[in-house]
Design an enzyme around this catalytic site. Structure first.
Site, PDB file in Angstrom:
ATOM      1  N   TYR A   1       0.761  -1.197   0.031  1.00 20.74           N
ATOM      2  CA  TYR A   1       0.121  -0.040   0.024  1.00 20.74           C
ATOM      3  C   TYR A   1       0.953   1.146  -0.163  1.00 20.74           C
ATOM      4  CZ  TYR A   1      -3.883  -3.154   1.176  1.00 20.74           C
ATOM      5  OH  TYR A   1      -4.886  -4.078   1.290  1.00 20.74           O
TER       6      TYR A   1
ATOM      7  N   ASN B   1     -12.644   0.445  -5.723  1.00 24.12           N
ATOM      8  CA  ASN B   1     -12.178   0.018  -7.211  1.00 24.12           C
ATOM      9  C   ASN B   1     -13.478  -0.580  -7.867  1.00 24.12           C
ATOM     10  OD1 ASN B   1     -11.185  -0.931  -9.508  1.00 24.12           O
ATOM     11  ND2 ASN B   1      -9.762  -2.574  -8.592  1.00 24.12           N
TER      12      ASN B   1
ATOM     13  N   GLU C   1      -2.392 -16.293 -10.011  1.00 21.23           N
ATOM     14  CA  GLU C   1      -1.161 -15.701 -10.542  1.00 21.23           C
ATOM     15  C   GLU C   1       0.290 -16.357 -10.149  1.00 21.23           C
ATOM     16  OE1 GLU C   1      -1.374 -11.345 -10.474  1.00 21.23           O
ATOM     17  OE2 GLU C   1      -3.503 -11.610 -11.471  1.00 21.23           O
TER      18      GLU C   1
ATOM     19  N   CYS D   1      -6.610  -4.950  -7.749  1.00 23.11           N
ATOM     20  CA  CYS D   1      -6.346  -4.483  -6.423  1.00 23.11           C
ATOM     21  C   CYS D   1      -6.058  -5.542  -5.439  1.00 23.11           C
ATOM     22  CB  CYS D   1      -7.713  -3.818  -5.979  1.00 23.11           C
ATOM     23  SG  CYS D   1      -9.177  -4.837  -6.235  1.00 23.11           S
ATOM     24  N   HIS D   2      -6.257  -6.821  -6.142  1.00 24.54           N
ATOM     25  CA  HIS D   2      -5.918  -8.000  -5.182  1.00 24.54           C
ATOM     26  C   HIS D   2      -4.306  -7.958  -5.330  1.00 24.54           C
ATOM     27  CE1 HIS D   2      -6.138  -9.475  -9.445  1.00 24.54           C
ATOM     28  NE2 HIS D   2      -4.939 -10.185  -9.227  1.00 24.54           N
TER      29      HIS D   2
END
Length: 184
Positions: free
Chosen positions: A118, A141, A176, A149-150
């Protein structure tokens, strides 16, 4: 066109099944405008009401419309492991100011398979010390998954919060390759 010669806003939507549950995708002429997690009947109804209120028009279910069909195809390919990023036009009209600035940086500057803190994201947009404000931007978002945003995590190694739920965030990060795949 309306009686004043302006083009009327048109919003189309569809629900796509994914490995994290059904997602509602909505698009305007400008591009994808909203992605909503857990798009059950109840969630879908309230999301569509919110969109109608914010965009001034009643969304229409039309999965085959051009801006939406491509978004559905790319989301399905992402969850099938066949796509690492999204090449979609985005309509940013549901977000503005600092939040839009942060989300645009996130969309272009944090690639598939990586994470950012962040505070790091706050520094990237020229606002060191605004980590909490970045967290608020993530929560606002309107395009989760597509604007990833993950991929924003706590600097101390914690996963951080997530509007779609922590289990959803874990699954996206596992997809991912950032986290090990959860055992179910």
């Amino acid at each position: 066109m309306d009686s004043h010669g302006r083009y009327e806003q048109r919003v189309v939507w569809a629900v796509v099944g994914t490995g994290i549950g059904p997602l509602l995708l909505a698009a305007t002429r400008e591009g994808l405008v909203n992605v909503v997690f857990h798009a059950t009947d109840e969630v879908r109804g309230s999301a569509l009401e919110r969109l109608a209120s914010r965009l001034g028009t009643e969304p229409v279910e039309e999965p085959g419309s051009p801006p939406l069909a491509e978004a559905v195809r790319q989301v399905e390919a992402y969850f099938a492991g066949e796509r690492r990023d999204f090449g979609l036009p985005l309509d940013w009209s549901l977000i503005s100011g600092f939040n839009r600035q942060v989300l645009r940086e996130l969309a272009t500057g944090v690639p598939f398979g990586s994470v950012v803190g962040y505070g790091d994201l706050a520094r990237r947009v020229g606002r060191p010390g605004a980590a909490q404000a970045v967290g608020m931007a993530m929560g606002a978002n309107p395009l989760p998954v597509v604007v990833p945003c993950h991929r924003v995590v706590e600097s101390g190694g914690g996963i951080g919060g997530f509007g779609g739920g922590l289990e959803t965030k874990r699954r996206l990060l596992a997809l991912e390759g950032v986290l090990p795949a959860p055992l179910f």
